[in-house]
Design an enzyme around this catalytic site. Sequence first.
Site, short mmCIF file in Angstrom:
data_model
loop_
_atom_site.label_atom_id
_atom_site.label_comp_id
_atom_site.label_asym_id
_atom_site.label_seq_id
_atom_site.Cartn_x
_atom_site.Cartn_y
_atom_site.Cartn_z
N TYR A 122 -10.25 7.45 -0.99
CA TYR A 122 -8.89 7.72 -0.70
C TYR A 122 -7.70 8.32 -1.72
O TYR A 122 -7.10 9.28 -1.49
CB TYR A 122 -8.17 6.16 -0.65
CG TYR A 122 -6.72 6.03 -0.81
CD1 TYR A 122 -5.97 6.55 0.51
CD2 TYR A 122 -6.00 5.58 -1.79
CE1 TYR A 122 -4.58 6.68 0.27
CE2 TYR A 122 -4.73 5.68 -1.88
CZ TYR A 122 -3.86 6.06 -0.75
OH TYR A 122 -2.53 6.10 -0.94
N THR B 267 0.84 9.02 -4.64
CA THR B 267 0.58 7.84 -5.37
C THR B 267 0.01 7.72 -6.83
O THR B 267 -0.29 8.60 -7.04
CB THR B 267 -0.77 6.89 -4.57
OG1 THR B 267 -1.25 5.97 -4.92
CG2 THR B 267 -1.77 7.96 -4.03
N ASP B 268 0.26 6.71 -7.33
CA ASP B 268 -0.31 6.46 -8.61
C ASP B 268 -1.90 6.73 -8.80
O ASP B 268 -2.37 6.76 -9.94
CB ASP B 268 0.33 5.27 -9.53
CG ASP B 268 -0.04 3.87 -8.86
OD1 ASP B 268 -0.85 3.93 -7.80
OD2 ASP B 268 0.33 2.76 -9.26
N GLU B 269 -2.40 6.16 -7.54
CA GLU B 269 -3.92 6.43 -7.63
C GLU B 269 -4.66 7.55 -7.98
O GLU B 269 -5.68 7.76 -8.34
CB GLU B 269 -4.49 5.73 -6.49
CG GLU B 269 -4.01 4.24 -5.98
CD GLU B 269 -4.97 3.51 -5.29
OE1 GLU B 269 -5.94 3.94 -5.17
OE2 GLU B 269 -4.70 2.55 -4.72
N LYS C 168 -5.83 11.94 -1.41
CA LYS C 168 -4.42 11.95 -1.59
C LYS C 168 -4.16 13.07 -2.98
O LYS C 168 -3.13 13.61 -3.12
CB LYS C 168 -3.81 10.81 -2.22
CG LYS C 168 -3.63 9.45 -1.00
CD LYS C 168 -2.63 9.79 0.14
CE LYS C 168 -1.21 10.04 -0.58
NZ LYS C 168 -0.29 10.36 0.85
P1 NAD Z 1 0.45 2.77 6.40
O1 NAD Z 1 -1.27 2.95 7.01
O2 NAD Z 1 0.94 1.52 6.77
O3 NAD Z 1 0.87 3.87 7.34
C1 NAD Z 1 0.52 5.16 7.64
C2 NAD Z 1 1.19 5.69 8.86
O4 NAD Z 1 0.60 7.09 9.07
C3 NAD Z 1 0.91 4.97 9.97
O5 NAD Z 1 1.89 4.92 11.05
C4 NAD Z 1 -0.15 5.59 10.88
O6 NAD Z 1 -0.26 5.79 12.49
C5 NAD Z 1 0.34 7.30 10.33
N1 NAD Z 1 -0.75 8.37 10.60
C6 NAD Z 1 -2.06 8.34 10.19
N2 NAD Z 1 -2.73 9.44 10.60
C7 NAD Z 1 -1.91 10.10 11.00
C8 NAD Z 1 -1.89 11.46 11.58
N3 NAD Z 1 -3.07 12.34 11.72
N4 NAD Z 1 -0.91 11.89 12.39
C9 NAD Z 1 0.27 11.36 12.48
N5 NAD Z 1 0.51 10.18 11.64
C10 NAD Z 1 -0.50 9.57 11.24
O7 NAD Z 1 0.51 3.44 5.01
P2 NAD Z 1 1.63 3.07 3.80
O8 NAD Z 1 1.24 2.03 3.00
O9 NAD Z 1 3.12 2.89 4.63
O10 NAD Z 1 1.72 4.48 3.22
C11 NAD Z 1 2.69 5.56 3.53
C12 NAD Z 1 2.27 6.64 2.28
O11 NAD Z 1 2.86 6.28 1.27
C13 NAD Z 1 0.89 7.02 2.31
O12 NAD Z 1 1.01 8.54 2.14
C14 NAD Z 1 0.34 6.72 1.04
O13 NAD Z 1 -0.70 7.08 0.51
C15 NAD Z 1 1.42 6.21 0.32
N6 NAD Z 1 1.74 5.21 -0.58
C16 NAD Z 1 1.46 3.98 -0.35
C17 NAD Z 1 1.68 3.07 -1.28
C18 NAD Z 1 1.39 1.57 -0.83
O14 NAD Z 1 1.50 0.58 -1.90
N7 NAD Z 1 1.32 1.20 0.43
C19 NAD Z 1 1.92 3.28 -2.54
C20 NAD Z 1 2.12 4.69 -3.13
C21 NAD Z 1 1.82 5.74 -2.06
O1 TDX Z 2 -9.19 -8.59 -0.36
C1 TDX Z 2 -8.79 -8.06 -1.37
N1 TDX Z 2 -8.95 -8.88 -2.45
C2 TDX Z 2 -8.67 -8.23 -3.45
O2 TDX Z 2 -8.82 -8.64 -4.79
C3 TDX Z 2 -7.95 -6.91 -1.16
C4 TDX Z 2 -7.72 -6.08 0.10
C5 TDX Z 2 -7.59 -6.38 -2.18
N2 TDX Z 2 -7.87 -7.05 -3.64
C6 TDX Z 2 -7.24 -6.22 -4.98
C7 TDX Z 2 -7.88 -4.96 -4.87
C8 TDX Z 2 -6.46 -4.40 -5.72
O3 TDX Z 2 -7.01 -4.33 -7.23
O4 TDX Z 2 -5.94 -6.34 -4.78
C9 TDX Z 2 -5.44 -5.26 -5.58
C10 TDX Z 2 -4.56 -4.42 -4.32
O5 TDX Z 2 -5.28 -3.86 -3.29
P1 TDX Z 2 -4.72 -3.17 -2.25
O6 TDX Z 2 -3.64 -3.99 -1.49
O7 TDX Z 2 -5.89 -2.77 -1.19
O8 TDX Z 2 -4.07 -1.95 -2.91
P2 TDX Z 2 -4.63 -0.86 -3.86
O9 TDX Z 2 -5.93 -0.79 -3.79
O10 TDX Z 2 -4.06 -1.08 -5.28
O11 TDX Z 2 -3.79 0.55 -3.24
C11 TDX Z 2 -2.47 0.42 -2.68
O12 TDX Z 2 -1.57 0.99 -3.70
C12 TDX Z 2 -1.65 2.12 -4.00
C13 TDX Z 2 -2.38 0.88 -1.45
O13 TDX Z 2 -3.03 0.46 -0.42
C14 TDX Z 2 -2.35 2.38 -1.52
O14 TDX Z 2 -1.84 3.10 -0.30
C15 TDX Z 2 -1.67 3.07 -2.57
O15 TDX Z 2 -1.69 4.38 -2.80
#
Ligand code: NAD
Ligand code: TDX
Length: 344
Positions: free
Chosen positions: A154, A126-128, A158
């Site tokens: 988090y 992730t970019d985080e 990661k």
């Molecule tokens: P999500 O929380 O929707 O899905 C995570 C999945 O992993 C779930 O299905 C959960 O059941 C499974 N999981 C959790 N712990 C587990 C374990 N111990 N064994 C097997 N399965 C397990 O998350 P997401 O938003 O789909 O993110 C997926 C990946 O992408 C993550 O690695 C996250 O860090 C990365 N990512 C997410 C974003 C974003 O914006 N959502 C951006 C960049 C990277």
């Molecule tokens: O209730 C809220 N109010 C609010 O202002 C929530 C849940 C979020 N926010 C803000 C926080 C962030 O600046 O919105 C922005 C986005 O928040 P999230 O949706 O929680 O995402 P973020 O924290 O940016 O992280 C996401 O992007 C990187 C994903 O959850 C991560 O899994 C990924 O790695």
Amino acid sequence: MTTILVTGGAGFIGANFVRFLLANRPDCRVINADVLTYSGNLENLTSIESDPRYRFVKADICDAAAMEPLVEEADAVVHMAAESHVDRSILDSEPFIRTNVLGTQVMLDVVRKAPGKPRRFLYVSTDEVYGSLPLEDKSLLFTEETPITANSPYAASKASGDLLVGAYHHTFGMDTVTTRCSNNFGPYQFPEKVIPLFVANLIEGKKVPLYGDGLNVRDWLHVDDHCEAILTVLEKGTAGEVYNVGGNNERSNIELTHSILGLMGFGEEMIEPVKDRLGHDRRYAIDATKIARELGWHPTRSAWPGALAETVRWYQDNTEWWQRVRTGAYRDYYEQQYGRAASA
Ligand code: NAD
Ligand code: TDX
């Protein structure tokens, strides 16, 4: 036939990726290994569950014995199982260390020791992991050379997984590739993340909890663009390399909120300013020129306002999906995060 083991395939990105793979690679079989935490949901996969090329296995990535036979069957592994929500990691970081650090180490060792041919291991990072950029200088972007400076539990978990992947390539010569992507949006995102949370709240007549001054910036990418980038890196990436993935689509949270309110016909009065997230990263912005130059990937599905409008409409058209996942344990989390009054 090529067999891809996807970990975390029942989550938001995972379910979209499994569908993307089956639709775009007819010669591909997919094994989806997911333990089904609160964010894993097999309903995300009903459209492909009877496809003979697809198999679901309920299993924990921390359980090496469960992972071994699945890895042995696979030609490559796309590892994206994770605890993924920053706010939850602030409330309790333990599950994040277990799954994101220990689980990634287990997956790396299982793949490294698997008999037969070497298997490519793609880590969805992730970019985080790059920390935060200032708002003041818009010319600053995260590149693959930006030092790792994770700020939330988090992000630190990661980043630990990310560093382990690099170490296993360096030490053991493992065929690893890593993607570091910006914020995703699209269908099937768990309604704790900002876009589905805000849309769901508005449909239920509740206000949207905007953190702090609302000026924090995120770089939004449609999940299908991310899926295409993952597949591109899996097939064409150079072993040991990291590829940034981003939408070149920076929006402040207040701008995002106004867009959602406008699309749904609500006004400013539905914004509820709430206390800021602890350690809230100010700005994320990805420089994705490396993946464009070396592998030819460009985002094509992320343009606003169209792509945001389409996503908002998906949550409006699929209220049953998010209403079901919003029950039970999620209600307890919502009360802890936002207070009892907010969830009334
Ligand atoms: P999500 O929380 O929707 O899905 C995570 C999945 O992993 C779930 O299905 C959960 O059941 C499974 N999981 C959790 N712990 C587990 C374990 N111990 N064994 C097997 N399965 C397990 O998350 P997401 O938003 O789909 O993110 C997926 C990946 O992408 C993550 O690695 C996250 O860090 C990365 N990512 C997410 C974003 C974003 O914006 N959502 C951006 C960049 C990277
Ligand atoms: O209730 C809220 N109010 C609010 O202002 C929530 C849940 C979020 N926010 C803000 C926080 C962030 O600046 O919105 C922005 C986005 O928040 P999230 O949706 O929680 O995402 P973020 O924290 O940016 O992280 C996401 O992007 C990187 C994903 O959850 C991560 O899994 C990924 O790695």
